[in-house]
Scaffold this active site. Structure first.
Site, PDB file in Angstrom:
ATOM      1  N   ASP A  96      44.317  18.596  91.909  1.00 45.92           N
ATOM      2  CA  ASP A  96      44.105  19.943  92.706  1.00 45.92           C
ATOM      3  C   ASP A  96      43.781  21.516  92.465  1.00 45.92           C
ATOM      4  O   ASP A  96      43.788  21.778  91.140  1.00 45.92           O
ATOM      5  CB  ASP A  96      45.372  20.149  93.910  1.00 45.92           C
ATOM      6  CG  ASP A  96      46.769  19.881  93.158  1.00 45.92           C
ATOM      7  OD1 ASP A  96      46.616  20.294  92.220  1.00 45.92           O
ATOM      8  OD2 ASP A  96      47.621  19.403  94.059  1.00 45.92           O
ATOM      9  N   GLU A 102      49.661  17.639 102.300  1.00 47.54           N
ATOM     10  CA  GLU A 102      50.364  18.752 103.261  1.00 47.54           C
ATOM     11  C   GLU A 102      50.820  17.670 104.671  1.00 47.54           C
ATOM     12  O   GLU A 102      50.620  16.356 104.329  1.00 47.54           O
ATOM     13  CB  GLU A 102      50.691  19.906 103.402  1.00 47.54           C
ATOM     14  CG  GLU A 102      50.230  20.553 102.683  1.00 47.54           C
ATOM     15  CD  GLU A 102      51.278  20.989 101.769  1.00 47.54           C
ATOM     16  OE1 GLU A 102      52.110  20.485 101.896  1.00 47.54           O
ATOM     17  OE2 GLU A 102      51.493  22.346 101.362  1.00 47.54           O
ATOM     18  N   HIS A 153      54.720  16.183  99.987  1.00 44.69           N
ATOM     19  CA  HIS A 153      53.215  16.287  99.568  1.00 44.69           C
ATOM     20  C   HIS A 153      53.299  15.549  97.751  1.00 44.69           C
ATOM     21  O   HIS A 153      54.379  15.677  96.865  1.00 44.69           O
ATOM     22  CB  HIS A 153      52.886  17.378 100.090  1.00 44.69           C
ATOM     23  CG  HIS A 153      53.046  18.546  98.635  1.00 44.69           C
ATOM     24  ND1 HIS A 153      52.835  20.265  99.001  1.00 44.69           N
ATOM     25  CD2 HIS A 153      53.949  18.306  97.395  1.00 44.69           C
ATOM     26  CE1 HIS A 153      53.133  21.120  97.578  1.00 44.69           C
ATOM     27  NE2 HIS A 153      53.535  19.869  96.738  1.00 44.69           N
ATOM     28  N   ASP A 189      58.524  19.257 100.785  1.00 47.97           N
ATOM     29  CA  ASP A 189      58.058  18.453 101.782  1.00 47.97           C
ATOM     30  C   ASP A 189      57.634  16.762 101.230  1.00 47.97           C
ATOM     31  O   ASP A 189      56.869  16.592 102.726  1.00 47.97           O
ATOM     32  CB  ASP A 189      56.842  19.623 102.901  1.00 47.97           C
ATOM     33  CG  ASP A 189      56.055  20.178 101.792  1.00 47.97           C
ATOM     34  OD1 ASP A 189      55.626  18.981 100.907  1.00 47.97           O
ATOM     35  OD2 ASP A 189      55.033  20.505 102.075  1.00 47.97           O
TER      36      ASP A 189
END
Ligand code: PGA
Length: 260
Positions: free
Chosen positions: A67, A143, A138, A136
């Site tokens: 990313d 996400e 990810h 979280d």
């Protein structure tokens, strides 16, 4: 899923680096998927050491990063391209033209993301993908709520991720809101995944990813659908796992098999 729990982050980094190095030597033109963030730093240091000791040759390796922040160019110290140059590429003999990090300044993102996917396929597919995990749950910047079939695309970051990453940007207001990220579907097509996490702040995400239900709300849980995943964590990140004694038994079996 093979779950390896090491005493601390340093031992886990060494173990993960060894798994990568052992894979790399099996295939000179290896295609290596790389990750950014705090977690891989110790792994990259160990790989650089192995390279300096003459044990690792990257001259035919191709890399693909997961990313990049939208809007940041390679000279920006917060860009993932800059991070990769500083933490790994400048210290090993990988040819610069073989390193791929998504371009955060692409003009036509839809076309660019398709090209990134095509480039992975043309390189023969990713042999091993290194992955961190967000609090979280990810993987890459997928996400919660990301489709488990998603491909490389733009993603809006959650406020939690923006807050977590603001430590690098000197304030929440400076963190880009968008990123290009490989999709969960892209990651599921890699031949092998190596998920790494350290510290108690990752313990909840790790237990959900490994022992929870497969759900788009915890995108790392999609790795349960992948045929070849190794998880390397420290004791703190494994704190909430319920089946630790079984994972230790599996490791004992591996040790016995490998010593025969
Ligand atoms: P970290 O980030 O390695 O900096 O904890 C991991 C991630 O968000 O994927």
């Amino acid at each position: 899923m093979r779950v390896i729990i090491e005493k601390d982050a340093q031992a886990a980094s060494e173990r993960a680096a060894k798994l990568i190095a052992d894979s790399l030597v099996t295939k000179p033109d290896f295609v290596l998927g790389l990750a950014t963030g705090s977690t891989p730093l110790g792994i990259y240091e160990a790989l650089i050491r192995k390279h300096n000791d003459g044990k690792l040759d990257f001259s035919n390796v191709t890399s693909f990063n997961l990313d990049e922040y939208v809007g940041l160019g390679p000279a920006d110290p917060n860009s993932y391209r800059y991070f990769m140059q500083e933490s790994l590429f400048n210290h090993i003999n990988i040819p610069p033209e073989n390193t791929n990090v998504p371009d955060g300044r692409a003009l036509d993102f839809a076309t660019y993301c398709q090209q990134y996917e095509r480039k992975i396929v043309e390189a023969g597919g990713i042999d091993l993908q290194l992955l961190g995990i967000g609090r979280d749950g990810h993987i890459a910047f997928n996400e919660p709520g990301s489709s488990l079939g998603s491909r490389t695309r733009l993603k809006t970051l959650t406020s939690e991720t923006i807050r977590d990453n603001s430590r690098f940007f000197g304030g929440i207001e400076n963190v880009p809101r968008l990123a290009i990220t490989m999709g969960v579907g892209t990651i599921l097509e890699t031949r092998k995944c190596l998920l790494v996490a350290f510290g108690e702040n990752k313990a909840h995400a790790i237990s959900q990813a490994i022992e929870g239900a497969v759900t788009a709300q915890v995108t790392a849980s999609a790795l349960q659908l992948h045929p070849d995943v190794t998880v390397v964590i420290d004791e703190d990140a494994g704190r909430h796992l319920k089946r630790k004694s079984y994972y230790a038994e599996v490791e004992e079996s591996h040790r016995l098999l490998e010593s025969n």
